[in-house]
Design a protein around this motif. Structure first.
Motif, PDB file in Angstrom:
ATOM      1  N   GLU A 143       0.314   1.964  -3.234  1.00  0.00           N
ATOM      2  CA  GLU A 143      -0.343   3.671  -3.133  1.00  0.00           C
ATOM      3  C   GLU A 143      -1.597   3.066  -1.758  1.00  0.00           C
ATOM      4  O   GLU A 143      -2.209   3.873  -1.665  1.00  0.00           O
ATOM      5  CB  GLU A 143      -0.983   3.292  -4.104  1.00  0.00           C
ATOM      6  CG  GLU A 143       0.083   4.045  -5.423  1.00  0.00           C
ATOM      7  CD  GLU A 143       0.026   4.257  -7.333  1.00  0.00           C
ATOM      8  OE1 GLU A 143      -1.651   4.002  -7.655  1.00  0.00           O
ATOM      9  OE2 GLU A 143       0.506   4.360  -8.066  1.00  0.00           O
ATOM     10  N   HIS A 144      -1.921   1.397  -1.654  1.00  0.00           N
ATOM     11  CA  HIS A 144      -2.185   1.021  -1.362  1.00  0.00           C
ATOM     12  C   HIS A 144      -2.008   1.806   0.284  1.00  0.00           C
ATOM     13  O   HIS A 144      -2.426   1.798   1.025  1.00  0.00           O
ATOM     14  CB  HIS A 144      -2.933  -0.027  -0.830  1.00  0.00           C
ATOM     15  CG  HIS A 144      -3.642  -0.702   0.436  1.00  0.00           C
ATOM     16  ND1 HIS A 144      -4.919  -0.179  -0.039  1.00  0.00           N
ATOM     17  CD2 HIS A 144      -4.010  -0.848   1.143  1.00  0.00           C
ATOM     18  CE1 HIS A 144      -5.345  -1.315   1.461  1.00  0.00           C
ATOM     19  NE2 HIS A 144      -4.868  -1.731   2.291  1.00  0.00           N
ATOM     20  N   ALA A 145      -0.744   1.659   0.375  1.00  0.00           N
ATOM     21  CA  ALA A 145      -0.014   1.659   1.914  1.00  0.00           C
ATOM     22  C   ALA A 145      -0.302   3.998   2.096  1.00  0.00           C
ATOM     23  O   ALA A 145      -0.464   3.917   2.929  1.00  0.00           O
ATOM     24  CB  ALA A 145       1.429   1.077   2.112  1.00  0.00           C
ATOM     25  N   GLY A 146      -0.374   3.851   1.093  1.00  0.00           N
ATOM     26  CA  GLY A 146       0.166   4.930   1.135  1.00  0.00           C
ATOM     27  C   GLY A 146      -1.790   6.129   1.272  1.00  0.00           C
ATOM     28  O   GLY A 146      -1.185   7.223   1.901  1.00  0.00           O
ATOM     29  N   ALA A 147      -2.357   5.568   1.171  1.00  0.00           N
ATOM     30  CA  ALA A 147      -3.526   5.933   1.241  1.00  0.00           C
ATOM     31  C   ALA A 147      -4.239   5.950   2.532  1.00  0.00           C
ATOM     32  O   ALA A 147      -4.839   6.404   2.692  1.00  0.00           O
ATOM     33  CB  ALA A 147      -4.667   5.117   0.459  1.00  0.00           C
TER      34      ALA A 147
END
Length: 156
Positions: A143-147
């Protein structure tokens, strides 16, 4: 007591977002078959989370009650799984640069777990909790990478 630590390559606020959504516990808590109910004020002190745990036909319903909540820093739960008693689950998030050092402590409070406390029970719990932290870290990093992805970039 079983204690596990994990460096999660996401900020404490990103990890806290996962912890503060009771409906997502089934994604990362090993052995959870379903989240049956989450109080709307989760994770405030006193909020409850009802889950079904187990494997195959061997299941039981468990209730977790928030005993302590310091947003983005600490969450302590009392997990009750009758007839097995109750355990204290303490999660601590510490900033580590841009990341999070996550510590998970598990300690039996009452029931048969208090008599079986020690090796090998704590060892088995530590293995289970290590698996949980691995899942939590993967979700947080994804989710960090997606953000962090630029607008219009494909997300996996």
């Amino acid at each position: 007591m079983a204690r596990n630590r994990r460096l999660i390559l996401s900020t404490p606020s990103e990890v806290w977002r996962l912890l503060s959504d009771g409906h997502r516990y089934g994604e990362w808590v090993t052995g959870t078959q379903a989240v049956l109910a989450a109080d709307p004020h989760w994770p405030q002190v006193g909020a409850r989370l009802r889950v079904r745990v187990g494997s195959g036909p061997l299941t039981l319903d468990d209730t977790c009650v928030v005993r302590r909540c310091e947003p983005e820093r600490r969450l302590e739960l009392e997990a009750r799984a009758e007839p097995f008693g109750a355990a204290r689950i303490a999660m601590h998030l510490a900033p580590w640069g841009e990341n999070t050092l996550f510590t998970l402590d598990w300690h039996p409070l009452r029931g048969p777990g208090t008599r079986m406390h020690g090796f090998p029970v704590d060892y088995l719990v530590a293995i289970r909790n290590g698996m949980m932290l691995t899942k939590l870290a993967r979700i947080a990093v994804r989710e960090h990478a997606g953000a962090q992805a630029p607008p219009g970039a494909a997300r996996r």
